[in-house]
Structure formats: C-alpha cells, structure tokens
Enzyme design. Structure first.
Site, PDB file in Angstrom:
ATOM      1  N   LEU A  45      81.439 133.273   4.881  1.00  0.00           N
ATOM      2  CA  LEU A  45      81.616 132.938   6.308  1.00  0.00           C
ATOM      3  C   LEU A  45      81.838 131.436   6.418  1.00  0.00           C
ATOM      4  O   LEU A  45      81.183 130.662   5.714  1.00  0.00           O
ATOM      5  CB  LEU A  45      80.357 133.344   7.075  1.00  0.00           C
ATOM      6  CG  LEU A  45      80.120 132.840   8.501  1.00  0.00           C
ATOM      7  CD1 LEU A  45      79.288 133.867   9.287  1.00  0.00           C
ATOM      8  CD2 LEU A  45      79.376 131.504   8.515  1.00  0.00           C
ATOM      9  N   ASN A  46      82.783 131.006   7.282  1.00  0.00           N
ATOM     10  CA  ASN A  46      82.767 129.590   7.683  1.00  0.00           C
ATOM     11  C   ASN A  46      82.829 129.464   9.200  1.00  0.00           C
ATOM     12  O   ASN A  46      81.906 129.978   9.856  1.00  0.00           O
ATOM     13  CB  ASN A  46      83.702 128.679   6.879  1.00  0.00           C
ATOM     14  CG  ASN A  46      85.170 129.004   6.887  1.00  0.00           C
ATOM     15  OD1 ASN A  46      85.582 130.062   6.479  1.00  0.00           O
ATOM     16  ND2 ASN A  46      85.988 128.082   7.321  1.00  0.00           N
ATOM     17  N   ASP A  47      83.786 128.824   9.779  1.00  0.00           N
ATOM     18  CA  ASP A  47      83.692 128.372  11.179  1.00  0.00           C
ATOM     19  C   ASP A  47      83.405 129.474  12.208  1.00  0.00           C
ATOM     20  O   ASP A  47      83.949 130.570  12.112  1.00  0.00           O
ATOM     21  CB  ASP A  47      85.013 127.744  11.628  1.00  0.00           C
ATOM     22  CG  ASP A  47      85.569 126.752  10.647  1.00  0.00           C
ATOM     23  OD1 ASP A  47      84.910 126.430   9.652  1.00  0.00           O
ATOM     24  OD2 ASP A  47      86.711 126.295  10.881  1.00  0.00           O
ATOM     25  N   ASP A  87      93.546 124.819  14.561  1.00  0.00           N
ATOM     26  CA  ASP A  87      92.287 125.104  15.268  1.00  0.00           C
ATOM     27  C   ASP A  87      92.418 124.947  16.782  1.00  0.00           C
ATOM     28  O   ASP A  87      91.696 124.157  17.412  1.00  0.00           O
ATOM     29  CB  ASP A  87      91.148 124.215  14.731  1.00  0.00           C
ATOM     30  CG  ASP A  87      91.032 124.256  13.214  1.00  0.00           C
ATOM     31  OD1 ASP A  87      91.449 125.277  12.634  1.00  0.00           O
ATOM     32  OD2 ASP A  87      90.551 123.284  12.607  1.00  0.00           O
ATOM     33  N   SER A 118      91.091 129.075  12.016  1.00  0.00           N
ATOM     34  CA  SER A 118      90.204 128.987  13.179  1.00  0.00           C
ATOM     35  C   SER A 118      90.936 128.917  14.514  1.00  0.00           C
ATOM     36  O   SER A 118      92.089 128.485  14.589  1.00  0.00           O
ATOM     37  CB  SER A 118      89.299 127.774  13.039  1.00  0.00           C
ATOM     38  OG  SER A 118      88.307 128.068  12.095  1.00  0.00           O
TER      39      SER A 118
END
Ligand code: FRU
Length: 476
Positions: A38-40, A170, A100
C-alpha cells in the site's frame, strides 16, 4: 467496464487476497492492505454517507509492483471494510500504473481523477524524466465506488507546460465558485518542483490557469499537492497549500527523511499570484508521506497520510514476511486554532477509550498494545519508553523519537532518530496500534509518526511528580 485483462487481474488479485494471512503485526484500527503493498491515500471522500478511502495498491508484490486502486469504506474512519480492487492498470493510458489522484462527489456519482502512468519500452535510451514517460490525467465515474465507467484521458503531456518534464501527476480536484479546480504536482525541466493549477467548467476540459512555486527552488519535484482553506475561531480564513517535495537533502533536511510532506501557508489568489509562508512539516517522524485531505459532510477537514516512506533501503518493515507492507495514518482533523495549524486524532477515537489509568510523575503499563495516552507536562521534561526500544523525550529544547537498536530486524527495523527543536511543550498525546505509534504535541501543532515491531508491549513514563499521565486502552 474492463477488458479480458481486467477480469484476469481481478481473479488473480482475489486469489492473492483470499490466501493472505497478516500475521502478528496486523493493525487493529489503521487502514492496511488486504495483501501486498500500500502507498498513498487516494480519492478520500464521504460518498453516500460512507467514508471512502482508496489506496495505491500492489496486490501482487509486497515490495511494490503494478499500482492499482484498492477501496476501503467505513462509517467511523476507524473500522475499515475492504471492498475490493477498484481500478486496475488495464488500458493503454495507465498501463504502468493507476497512480495517485482524488475524488469529487457530484450528486449520486463519484468522479475520480488520477494519473495514468505509462513508461514506454526502453528502445531509445529514455531517462524517464525528460523522455519515455506519459502522465495522462484520467477521469472516470462510479455510482457505487467500485464499478467504473470508461476511463477518459482529459490531459496528456502536451497539455502541460512545455518546460515541465514528464513528471506531472496526482490531480486533486475541488469545486469552487465558477466551476472546478485541479492542482497537479510537477517537476520542471530545470529540476524545480511546482504545482500546476487548472480550471474546468465541465470536468472534462481543463485549462491551465497558474503555476505555483516558491521564490527560491524547493526541491526538484512536488508530489501529491493539495489545497484547502481553514477557518479559525474568529472566522479568519487561512489558505493551505500542501505537497510532498522531493530533493531537499541539504542542511537541516539531511537529518530528516529522504522525502518530505508539509504545507505552505499562502496568501493571495491561487489563480493569479500568491505569496508563500514558510514550509512546515506535516509530520516529523519516520513514516509519513503523500497525505491527502477531504472535507467530511459535517465540515471537518480530514487528513490521512501514508505511514511509510519510499526509497529508504536502510529501513524495513517486518510485515514483509507476512506478505504485506505499509498502512495509513490515523485520520486527523486539521484545524487552525490558537494561531497554528493543528492535527488532532479524529474525535471518533474518544468513544473507544476504556479502562482509564492515571499516574503522577512516573507511570507504567505492561502488555497493552492499542492505547491512547495524554501527558500533561506543563513544560516539564519527560521521557517515554515504548516496548523498551522506542524512546520519546523532551528535554526542554528538543523533542526526539529514538529507537535504541538500529538493526534491521529490531523493533525499529532500521529506524534511528528523528527530532525537532521545540522550546515549549505543555501536552502530548500518543496513540498506539499494534505496529504504529503516532505522537501529537501541543494539541497537534507538531506530530511524529512511525511504524514499529514490538515483541512485548510496555509503556513507561519517567517525569517530575507534577506531570500527569492519563492512559486508556482502546477497544478497537
Ligand atoms: C507518491 C507517489 C505519487 C504517485 C504514486 C505512485 O508516493 O510517488 O506521486 O502518483 O506515489 O504510486
């Protein structure tokens, strides 16, 4: 919608998720991936009454791989239900990753904007900064949060300023006045980070209206931008421009994380010209990056960060052995109060405090993994020891977070020391989950977050007799 590739990815993803076993370090009330990486935080929103948190998700590789968007929903932002993988890299415009982005509620639809990342095959010696990469801004709509209509590319590299590199990404979108606005993070060709501001009246046609950067260069790339306004007790409005700058490595930055996340208080009009106040870190701990905010239906501005840090080989996460890595921070209410931007744990946490213990001066608790603790120190120094390994200390000048053993398989898993100058400290709040610690100082004016991997749980305060510790177990 989707292709044969989408269907196969979905089936393989579900197989991975069903076989997952999170092991001893699974969090109780922090959002974590069902399996893998998992990231952002992405697409944070309250949609049809339910909190929606999408996350950068690599189900097939706990060290990061093909980036998808996973979806979790919640009624209280503490107990999250995984709903499934919502967006896969299954189109030419996002084949190297559904990067993102953000969400915008419009009636019974949720509009998602994200960066379709495309890394072209390396035939021509691409450097992937100036050449070889597409950053497609993609718009797609869902009525249930999980199933999406077609993905429309609304901007491509040619739509961004020609003196930007291929690193533009993003999108964060909001509605205001005469339409919709979007900020995107960018890396200029001269290696200066900036934010692009776009305007649209229909969500599909976007026009660049401004470019924002500091008078002096501040890193080479600004990721995950965000913009919002906080109103203080007197009704004065404060504009906040948030971003995650990369490339700040000199001077005081050298002792901090490789990348930073923070905000500039700004004045002026982001559509024409603004002046920048000084950059403040959102969090000074080891694990905090790429935060995003959203406004809840009750008006609260909620911030959630990724409790992780990219490109830090000196640090590991002992959850890797269990096939997963990283989690989100506790959602935080962002307010402007008593002259400062403050982050407070969401108030929903208060209802889960049970079995209050109190201590004057020293305080000891053994064996409680999930707790919420307030230390009223009234400017007197104190030290806290958590799991015998993590030392939090304020000596009257500096607040520090230190792991005593720097080994990669220790409680800190390679983390060492983070500190900030802090001439006054009257109050600290510490929230612990199974494998995370978040510290809120002076009513959240300064925070420190870290992952950790304790073998035994213990919490010890060493302080002058006047210092009061209030300690609650969290029934989560
Ligand atoms: C920040 C970031 C974003 C990007 C995403 C890809 O951590 O690099 O800029 O969209 O991660 O996973």
């Amino acid at each position: 919608m989707g292709t044969a590739l989408t269907r196969d990815l979905a089936r393989l993803c579900q197989e991975k998720e069903q076989a997952a076993d999170h092991g001893a370090y699974a969090q109780h009330f922090h959002l974590m991936p069902p399996v893998g990486w998992l990231n952002d935080p992405n697409g944070l929103s309250q949609f049809k009454g339910l909190y929606h948190a999408y996350f950068q998700y690599s189900p097939f590789d706990a060290e990061g791989g093909a980036k998808c968007w996973g979806l979790q929903t919640s009624t209280d932002m503490l107990r999250w239900d995984y709903q499934g993988c919502a967006l896969y890299p299954d189109q030419p415009a996002d084949v190297s990753g559904v990067y993102s982005g953000s969400a915008l509620v419009q009636g019974d639809e949720l509009h998602i904007f994200y960066t379709g990342n495309v890394k072209l095959e390396d035939q021509d010696g691409y450097d992937y900064v100036h050449t070889g990469r597409e950053a497609n801004t993609v718009h797609t709509v869902t009525k249930d949060g999980l199933h999406f209509g077609p993905k429309h590319v609304v901007m491509r590299n040619a739509d961004y300023p020609s003196d930007d590199t291929c690193h533009v990404r993003d999108p964060k979108v909001w509605q205001e006045g005469d339409g919709f606005y979007m900020v995107q993070g960018a890396r200029r060709s001269d290696d200066v980070g900036e934010i692009l501001v776009f305007h649209s009246v229909d969500l599909d046609h976007w026009k660049l209206v401004n470019r924002l950067t500091t008078p002096d260069p501040f890193g080479f790339m600004w990721e995950c931008p965000d913009y919002f306004v906080l109103e203080d007790e007197e009704g004065t409005k404060h504009q906040i421009l948030s971003c995650s700058p990369q490339g700040l490595n000199d001077g005081a930055w050298a002792r901090r994380n490789i990348y930073q996340s923070g905000f500039f208080p700004i004045e002026g009009d982001i559509r024409s010209s603004v002046s920048f106040g000084s950059f403040a870190l959102w969090d000074a701990g080891f694990d905090f990056y790429a935060p995003q905010t959203f406004q809840a239906d009750d008006g609260r501005r909620i911030l959630i960060g990724w409790m992780g840090m990219p490109d830090t080989p000196s640090v590991t996460n002992l959850t890797l052995a269990d096939g997963w890595q990283h989690c989100f921070t506790l959602p935080r209410e962002v307010v402007f109060a008593d002259g400062a931007v403050r982050q407070r744990p969401i108030r929903e946490l208060d209802a889960h405090r049970i079995d209050k213990l109190e201590g004057q001066g020293s305080f000891v608790d053994m064996g409680t993994p999930c707790f919420d603790c307030e230390i009223a120190n009234g400017n007197r120094p104190f030290t806290v020891s958590i799991a015998h390994e993590l030392k939090l200390a304020w000596d009257g000048k500096v607040f520090s977070m230190r792991f005593e053993d720097p080994a990669k398989d220790s409680v800190g898993a390679g983390r060492t020391l983070r500190y900030e100058e802090l001439p006054e400290l009257s109050q600290a709040r510490i929230v612990c989950d199974i494998s995370s610690v978040e510290v809120f100082l002076n009513d959240g004016a300064l925070t420190f977050s870290t992952r950790f991997y304790p073998k035994q749980h213990s919490f010890i305060v060493d302080a002058a007799p006047e210092v009061t510790t209030s300690f609650w177990t969290l029934d989560l």
